[in-house]
Write a protein that holds these residues in place. Sequence first.
Motif, PDB file in Angstrom:
ATOM      1  N   MET A  86      21.856  -7.851  33.184  1.00 43.50           N
ATOM      2  CA  MET A  86      21.618  -7.275  31.865  1.00 43.50           C
ATOM      3  C   MET A  86      20.124  -7.308  31.558  1.00 43.50           C
ATOM      4  N   SER A  87      19.585  -6.204  31.101  1.00 43.70           N
ATOM      5  CA  SER A  87      18.149  -6.182  30.837  1.00 43.70           C
ATOM      6  C   SER A  87      17.864  -6.787  29.467  1.00 43.70           C
ATOM      7  N   ARG A  88      16.695  -7.384  29.364  1.00 43.35           N
ATOM      8  CA  ARG A  88      16.280  -7.969  28.089  1.00 43.35           C
ATOM      9  C   ARG A  88      15.566  -6.923  27.258  1.00 43.35           C
ATOM     10  N   ASP A  89      15.708  -7.054  25.953  1.00 43.08           N
ATOM     11  CA  ASP A  89      14.952  -6.176  25.068  1.00 43.08           C
ATOM     12  C   ASP A  89      13.484  -6.572  25.100  1.00 43.08           C
ATOM     13  N   GLU A  90      12.629  -5.583  24.993  1.00 43.76           N
ATOM     14  CA  GLU A  90      11.197  -5.852  24.991  1.00 43.76           C
ATOM     15  C   GLU A  90      10.553  -5.144  23.799  1.00 43.76           C
ATOM     16  N   VAL A  91       9.566  -5.806  23.248  1.00 46.14           N
ATOM     17  CA  VAL A  91       8.798  -5.208  22.155  1.00 46.14           C
ATOM     18  C   VAL A  91       7.342  -5.089  22.583  1.00 46.14           C
ATOM     19  N   LEU A  92       6.647  -4.156  21.989  1.00 46.15           N
ATOM     20  CA  LEU A  92       5.214  -4.028  22.235  1.00 46.15           C
ATOM     21  C   LEU A  92       4.466  -4.938  21.266  1.00 46.15           C
ATOM     22  N   VAL A  93       3.467  -5.615  21.757  1.00 46.40           N
ATOM     23  CA  VAL A  93       2.617  -6.428  20.890  1.00 46.40           C
ATOM     24  C   VAL A  93       1.159  -6.079  21.171  1.00 46.40           C
ATOM     25  N   LEU A  94       0.358  -6.212  20.144  1.00 45.57           N
ATOM     26  CA  LEU A  94      -1.053  -5.832  20.226  1.00 45.57           C
ATOM     27  C   LEU A  94      -1.937  -7.046  19.947  1.00 45.57           C
ATOM     28  N   ASP A  95      -2.995  -7.166  20.729  1.00 43.71           N
ATOM     29  CA  ASP A  95      -4.036  -8.141  20.429  1.00 43.71           C
ATOM     30  C   ASP A  95      -5.109  -7.397  19.619  1.00 43.71           C
ATOM     31  N   PRO A  96      -5.109  -7.569  18.304  1.00 42.82           N
ATOM     32  CA  PRO A  96      -6.016  -6.769  17.478  1.00 42.82           C
ATOM     33  C   PRO A  96      -7.487  -7.111  17.708  1.00 42.82           C
ATOM     34  N   ILE A  97      -7.755  -8.291  18.232  1.00 41.44           N
ATOM     35  CA  ILE A  97      -9.141  -8.657  18.530  1.00 41.44           C
ATOM     36  C   ILE A  97      -9.633  -7.913  19.767  1.00 41.44           C
ATOM     37  N   GLY A  98      -8.740  -7.826  20.763  1.00 42.32           N
ATOM     38  CA  GLY A  98      -9.140  -7.187  22.014  1.00 42.32           C
ATOM     39  C   GLY A  98      -9.179  -5.679  21.935  1.00 42.32           C
ATOM     40  N   CYS A  99      -8.381  -5.106  21.067  1.00 36.75           N
ATOM     41  CA  CYS A  99      -8.249  -3.652  21.003  1.00 36.75           C
ATOM     42  C   CYS A  99      -9.567  -3.006  20.571  1.00 36.75           C
ATOM     43  N   ALA A 100      -9.939  -1.957  21.302  1.00 31.50           N
ATOM     44  CA  ALA A 100     -11.163  -1.223  20.983  1.00 31.50           C
ATOM     45  C   ALA A 100     -10.888   0.013  20.140  1.00 31.50           C
ATOM     46  N   GLY A 101      -9.623   0.328  19.943  1.00 34.80           N
ATOM     47  CA  GLY A 101      -9.259   1.371  18.999  1.00 34.80           C
ATOM     48  C   GLY A 101      -9.605   2.784  19.399  1.00 34.80           C
ATOM     49  N   HIS A 102      -9.544   3.058  20.692  1.00 41.40           N
ATOM     50  CA  HIS A 102      -9.816   4.449  21.061  1.00 41.40           C
ATOM     51  C   HIS A 102      -8.559   5.265  21.255  1.00 41.40           C
ATOM     52  N   GLY A 103      -7.381   4.623  21.148  1.00 36.32           N
ATOM     53  CA  GLY A 103      -6.156   5.386  21.002  1.00 36.32           C
ATOM     54  C   GLY A 103      -5.497   5.899  22.261  1.00 36.32           C
ATOM     55  N   LEU A 104      -5.928   5.450  23.419  1.00 37.39           N
ATOM     56  CA  LEU A 104      -5.299   5.909  24.656  1.00 37.39           C
ATOM     57  C   LEU A 104      -3.804   5.612  24.659  1.00 37.39           C
ATOM     58  N   CYS A 105      -3.431   4.442  24.176  1.00 37.65           N
ATOM     59  CA  CYS A 105      -2.016   4.046  24.181  1.00 37.65           C
ATOM     60  C   CYS A 105      -1.182   5.007  23.344  1.00 37.65           C
TER      61      CYS A 105
END
Length: 71
Positions: free
Chosen positions: A1-20
């Motif tokens: 059975m697969s586990r549920d996964e969520v996306l998490v962000l490191d707001p300090i590391g993020c450079a905010g150019h929006g590729l994701c």
Amino acid sequence: MSRDEVLVLDPIGCAGHGLCAELLPEWITLDEWGYPILRPEAIPPELLPHARRAVAACPKLALRLRALSAS
Ligand code: SF4
């Protein structure tokens, strides 16, 4: 059975150019400064490959997938 996964962000590391957000628009939008806003729910299985691609593409390693513990 697969586990549920969520996306998490490191707001300090993020450079905010929006590729994701380009790679996973179903789950990531950008705020007015270009920083990602993630949906908090578990990623549906059909979007997981796209989520993994977005995580791998982040040049700042600021985006991660975290498994939710089953309880
Ligand atoms: S790709 Fe990474 S650095 Fe760029 S906006 Fe997304 S989380 Fe931030």
